[in-house]
Design a protein around this motif. Structure first.
Motif, mmCIF file in Angstrom:
data_model
loop_
_atom_site.group_PDB
_atom_site.id
_atom_site.type_symbol
_atom_site.label_atom_id
_atom_site.label_comp_id
_atom_site.label_asym_id
_atom_site.label_seq_id
_atom_site.Cartn_x
_atom_site.Cartn_y
_atom_site.Cartn_z
ATOM 1 N N LEU A 138 -31.604 10.677 15.640
ATOM 2 C CA LEU A 138 -32.259 11.407 14.547
ATOM 3 C C LEU A 138 -32.701 10.465 13.433
ATOM 4 C CD1 LEU A 138 -30.206 14.729 14.204
ATOM 5 C CD2 LEU A 138 -32.523 14.426 15.110
ATOM 6 N N ARG A 139 -31.964 9.388 13.220
ATOM 7 C CA ARG A 139 -32.401 8.414 12.209
ATOM 8 C C ARG A 139 -33.688 7.722 12.645
ATOM 9 N NH1 ARG A 139 -26.259 7.085 11.730
ATOM 10 N NH2 ARG A 139 -25.706 8.428 9.960
ATOM 11 N N ILE A 140 -33.787 7.410 13.931
ATOM 12 C CA ILE A 140 -35.030 6.825 14.444
ATOM 13 C C ILE A 140 -36.173 7.827 14.302
ATOM 14 C CG2 ILE A 140 -36.202 5.955 16.507
ATOM 15 C CD1 ILE A 140 -33.411 4.986 17.472
ATOM 16 N N ALA A 141 -35.898 9.079 14.668
ATOM 17 C CA ALA A 141 -36.918 10.129 14.570
ATOM 18 C C ALA A 141 -37.324 10.380 13.120
ATOM 19 C CB ALA A 141 -36.406 11.417 15.204
ATOM 20 N N GLY A 142 -36.351 10.341 12.213
ATOM 21 C CA GLY A 142 -36.651 10.548 10.802
ATOM 22 C C GLY A 142 -37.600 9.489 10.264
ATOM 23 N N HIS A 180 -31.610 11.126 5.832
ATOM 24 C CA HIS A 180 -33.003 10.682 5.796
ATOM 25 C C HIS A 180 -33.850 11.797 5.190
ATOM 26 C CE1 HIS A 180 -36.974 9.278 6.860
ATOM 27 N NE2 HIS A 180 -36.447 8.116 7.178
ATOM 28 N N PRO A 181 -34.715 11.494 4.228
ATOM 29 C CA PRO A 181 -35.466 12.546 3.522
ATOM 30 C C PRO A 181 -36.428 13.334 4.391
ATOM 31 C CG PRO A 181 -36.247 10.350 2.897
ATOM 32 C CD PRO A 181 -34.981 10.151 3.669
ATOM 33 N N ALA A 182 -36.754 12.843 5.577
ATOM 34 C CA ALA A 182 -37.668 13.585 6.451
ATOM 35 C C ALA A 182 -36.967 14.713 7.196
ATOM 36 C CB ALA A 182 -38.327 12.643 7.457
ATOM 37 N N LEU A 183 -35.642 14.741 7.133
ATOM 38 C CA LEU A 183 -34.879 15.740 7.875
ATOM 39 C C LEU A 183 -34.533 16.920 6.972
ATOM 40 C CD1 LEU A 183 -34.076 15.535 10.862
ATOM 41 C CD2 LEU A 183 -31.736 15.109 10.119
#
Length: 288
Positions: A138-142, A180-183
């Motif tokens: 999820l960090r990579i995806a974010g 991560h702010p995108a999540l």
């Protein structure tokens, strides 16, 4: 507390009409617009079945916006103990992020953390390891989502569809751990009806992290025909200043894999058209 209603746009998932959604189903788009929806939510089951350029062109001409949601089977499980499946899951999320940017979708949402229908009792150490793999991916995806100007919505599912994230509290804890702010949070009222003691309170708890709402009835049938506290749900959305969309996501003719994962054993309405038109009219009364 806000005294005026924020603008909320309404949408419908392609799951209502077709599974998997494909180019041959684009004749549904004018029907979706005519029913009164602002948004078509494309469930990306098989991306290569969709002519994305044509989809963008047709929706633009119709005045429809696009949002994207995911379909997560065992081979797209970023917390799987199978490394090949974890990679396939991450690659799928990254593909959908790029498609979201291409189509103008502000988000890509769903149970990003695991496979739908994965329900087991496993040792604590295994759960810890699965969560670690999930966090890593999820960090990579974010980061990828941020690079493409997209937000990711983590959706809690009920206990019969996942053993990982069932409640708003659990989803918010996962989001905080990824950090991560995108999540953000994607909220489905059908799942919440099973797992939350107080749906409006869960919405208030989500607050500014609430990205997307799938406003589904208690039995996943036509909105307004069950027992959900719709007026209180709208009031909670107003209180947090929610300005996202509300989307009907239920299943008219699910694929065999989807029906098994979501436990769909009977028709949920008289027809997909009936559910869509009556759902749009109900949304207009409650949300617009």
């Amino acid at each position: 507390m806000m005294t005026t209603k924020p603008v909320i746009q309404t949408g419908i998932s392609t799951f209502v009409y077709a599974s998997p959604f494909k180019t041959a189903d684009f004749h549904l788009l004018p029907k979706i617009k005519a029913a009164g929806y602002d948004i078509v939510e494309v469930a990306v089951e098989q991306a290569d079945l969709i002519d994305w350029d044509l989809l963008v062109s047709m929706t633009r001409d119709l005045g429809l916006r696009i949002t994207l949601s995911g379909a997560f089977g065992p081979r797209r499980d970023i917390s799987s103990d199978n490394a090949a499946f974890r990679k396939e899951g991450l690659d799928y999320i990254l593909t959908c992020i790029r498609l979201a940017e291409k189509t103008g979708s502000p988000l890509f949402g769903g149970p990003l953390y695991s496979a739908v229908g994965k329900t087991r009792i496993v040792p604590v150490e295994q759960k810890r390891q699965e969560r670690a793999w999930c966090l890593e991916n999820l960090r990579i995806a974010g980061k990828a989502a941020a690079d493409h100007g997209i937000l990711l919505g983590v959706e809690a599912l009920n206990r019969f569809e996942t053993d990982m994230i069932n409640t708003t509290d659990q989803a918010l804890a996962l989001i905080a751990e990824v950090d991560h702010p995108a999540l953000r949070l994607s909220f489905d009222t059908f799942h919440a009806n099973i797992e939350e003691k107080d749906i409006p309170a869960a919405i208030r708890k989500a607050g500014a992290l609430l990205l997307h709402v799938q406003a589904n009835e208690s039995d996943r049938g036509t909105p307004g025909t069950g027992h959900l506290p719709w007026t209180a749900i709208r009031q909670a959305l107003d209180e947090i200043g929610y300005q996202g969309s509300v989307v009907l996501e239920t299943f008219g003719e699910p694929s065999e894999e989807l029906a098994r994962a979501a436990c769909i054993w009977r028709p949920l309405a008289g027809s997909a058209d009936e559910m869509a038109t009556e759902g749009a009219a109900f949304y207009k009364r409650i949300f617009t």
